[in-house]
Design a protein around this motif. Sequence first.
Motif, short mmCIF file in Angstrom:
data_model
loop_
_atom_site.label_atom_id
_atom_site.label_comp_id
_atom_site.label_asym_id
_atom_site.label_seq_id
_atom_site.Cartn_x
_atom_site.Cartn_y
_atom_site.Cartn_z
N GLN A 69 2.36 -12.99 6.01
CA GLN A 69 1.27 -12.04 6.23
C GLN A 69 -0.09 -12.72 6.23
OE1 GLN A 69 1.69 -9.00 3.27
NE2 GLN A 69 3.55 -8.10 4.18
N LEU A 70 -0.20 -13.83 5.45
CA LEU A 70 -1.48 -14.53 5.36
C LEU A 70 -1.72 -15.46 6.54
CD1 LEU A 70 -1.48 -15.47 1.55
CD2 LEU A 70 -2.74 -13.61 2.66
N PHE A 71 -0.65 -16.01 7.12
CA PHE A 71 -0.78 -16.98 8.21
C PHE A 71 -0.02 -16.50 9.44
CE2 PHE A 71 -1.04 -19.24 4.18
CZ PHE A 71 -2.26 -19.90 4.32
N GLU A 87 4.99 -12.73 1.95
CA GLU A 87 3.56 -12.71 1.65
C GLU A 87 2.82 -13.81 2.41
OE1 GLU A 87 0.59 -12.95 -2.26
OE2 GLU A 87 2.79 -13.05 -2.47
N VAL A 88 3.43 -15.00 2.48
CA VAL A 88 2.81 -16.10 3.22
C VAL A 88 2.74 -15.78 4.71
CG1 VAL A 88 3.11 -18.52 3.90
CG2 VAL A 88 3.47 -17.83 1.53
#
Length: 473
Positions: free
Chosen positions: A171-173, A168-169
Motif C-alpha cells: 500500500q505504501l509503494f 501494508e508495504v
Amino acid sequence: MAGTQMSLTTAPQGLLPSRMALWGMLLGLLMVSCFTFCRSHQNLKEFALTNPEKSTTKETERKTKAKEELDTEVLEVFHPTHEWQALQPGQAVPAGSHVRLNLQTGAREVKLQYGDKIQNNLKESKKGKRLDINTNAYTSQDLKSALAKLKKGAEMESSEEDQARQAEVKQLFRPIEELKKDFAELNVVIETDMQIMVRLINKFNSSSSSLEEKIAALFDLEYYVHQMDNAQDLLSFGGLQVVINALNSTEPLVKEYAAFVLGAAFSSNPKVQVEAIEGGALQKLLIILATKQPLATKKKVLFALCSLLRHFPYAQQQFLKLGGLQVLRTLVQEKGTEVLAVRVVTLLYDLITEKMFAEEEAELTRETSPEKLQQYRQVHLLPGLREQGWCAITASLLALPEHDAREKVLQTLGALLATCQDHYRQDTQLSRMLASLQAEYQALAALELQDGEEEGYFQELLGSIDSLLQGLR
C-alpha cells in the motif's frame, strides 16, 4: 471302757462338717477363678476381633487422605530474573532455569538461563499461579502434541503477520512497472548508473555541447565513478579513454575536471589503473605537471597521478622511466606551490613505505618471490630520490609554518634517513632547524600535558624530531 469308746466315736463325726466347709471354699474359689478366667478371655477375643478392624480402617483413611493431599498438592511458582535469587522451601522452579547452591549461605539460588525463552514462558503465567506437580497429569505424547500445536500456531501467526506486513508495504509503494509507465507518460525516464554515465559521456563528447555543459557533465560523472563497479563500467563502454583524451584539451577547466574524474576512477581500482597506463594517462598527466598550468589544474592532475601510482608498482616503474621525479622536483621548487610540495612529499612517503611493507609481508609469509614483491623490487625509488637531490629538497620544506606540513615532512625525512643519512649529518641548517623545532614542540607538548593530554599531537611531533636527532648522532 464304754465311755471311752463313745468319745472316740464322736470325734470323727465332729470333723466331717469342717472338711465339707473346706472343700466348699475350695470349690467356690475354683469357680470364681474359672469365671474370672473366662471373663477375661472373652474380653481379649473382643479386643482382637474389633480393634484391628478399627485400626485398619483408620490407617486406610489416613493413607487415602495423605494420597489425596499429595494429589492435590500444588507449589508456588518461583519467578526468576537475570540476577541470582534465593529459592524458598516449597517453591517450584520453571524449566530451563539455572540453579546453584550457595556454599556460603547454604541456600539454593535461581536465575534465568535462556533469557527471552524463559521470560516469554513466565509472561504466560500470572503472578501467584500454582504449578501442579502431579506427574501423571500429562504424558510425553501429550507434551509432544502440545508443542507441535504451539509451533504450528506460531508459524500460522508469523505467516499472517508477514502477509499483513507485505500488504501494508504494497500500500505504501507502487510496482516499478507502474512507475515506469507513469514516468513515460510524463516524459521522465528512469535510468541506471550505467545509462547515466553513457549519457554524460555523450554529452561531454558532443561537439554541440558548450564548455559549461561539458564541465557539468564531467562534474556529475565524477560522482558516479567513485564506486568501483561504475568505474569499471565506464571502462567497458569506452568512456574512460574519452576522459583520458580530454587531458589534451586546450581548455584548462576541461583538463582540471577530466583529471578529477580520472583520480576518482583510479583510486584502489587495479583494473582501471592498468587500462589507464595502456591508454597513455601517465604521460599526459606528467606533461600537464611539467608545463605552465593554473594551480587548480595542477592540483587535480597531481591527485590523479597519486591515485594512479599508489599500490601499482608497474605504474611506479613507468613513472621513474618517464622522468617523473624530475617533473615533481621542478613542481616543488616553483614559487607559490607550497601546497603542492606537501602533497608531493606525502606521495613519496607513501611510495617508500609501500615497498617496505611489501618486504615485511614477504618475510612474515615466508614467500621469497611473490609476484607483487618482484614488481616492487624493480622500483628503484630511493636511489632515484638521492640522485635527484630530494634529500635537500625534503629538508628545506621543514621551514613551512603549518604543523600539518611539518608532520608530513618529518615522516618523509624519517623514511629517507637510511638513504640520506650522510647528507643530513653534513647539513648544518637542518640541524639548527631540528633543534629549533624541538624547543618549540617541547613547550607545546608541556602545555598538552598540563591540559591532561598524555598522547597529544605536539608530543607525537616532538617524538619524530627526537628520533631524527638520535638517528643523526
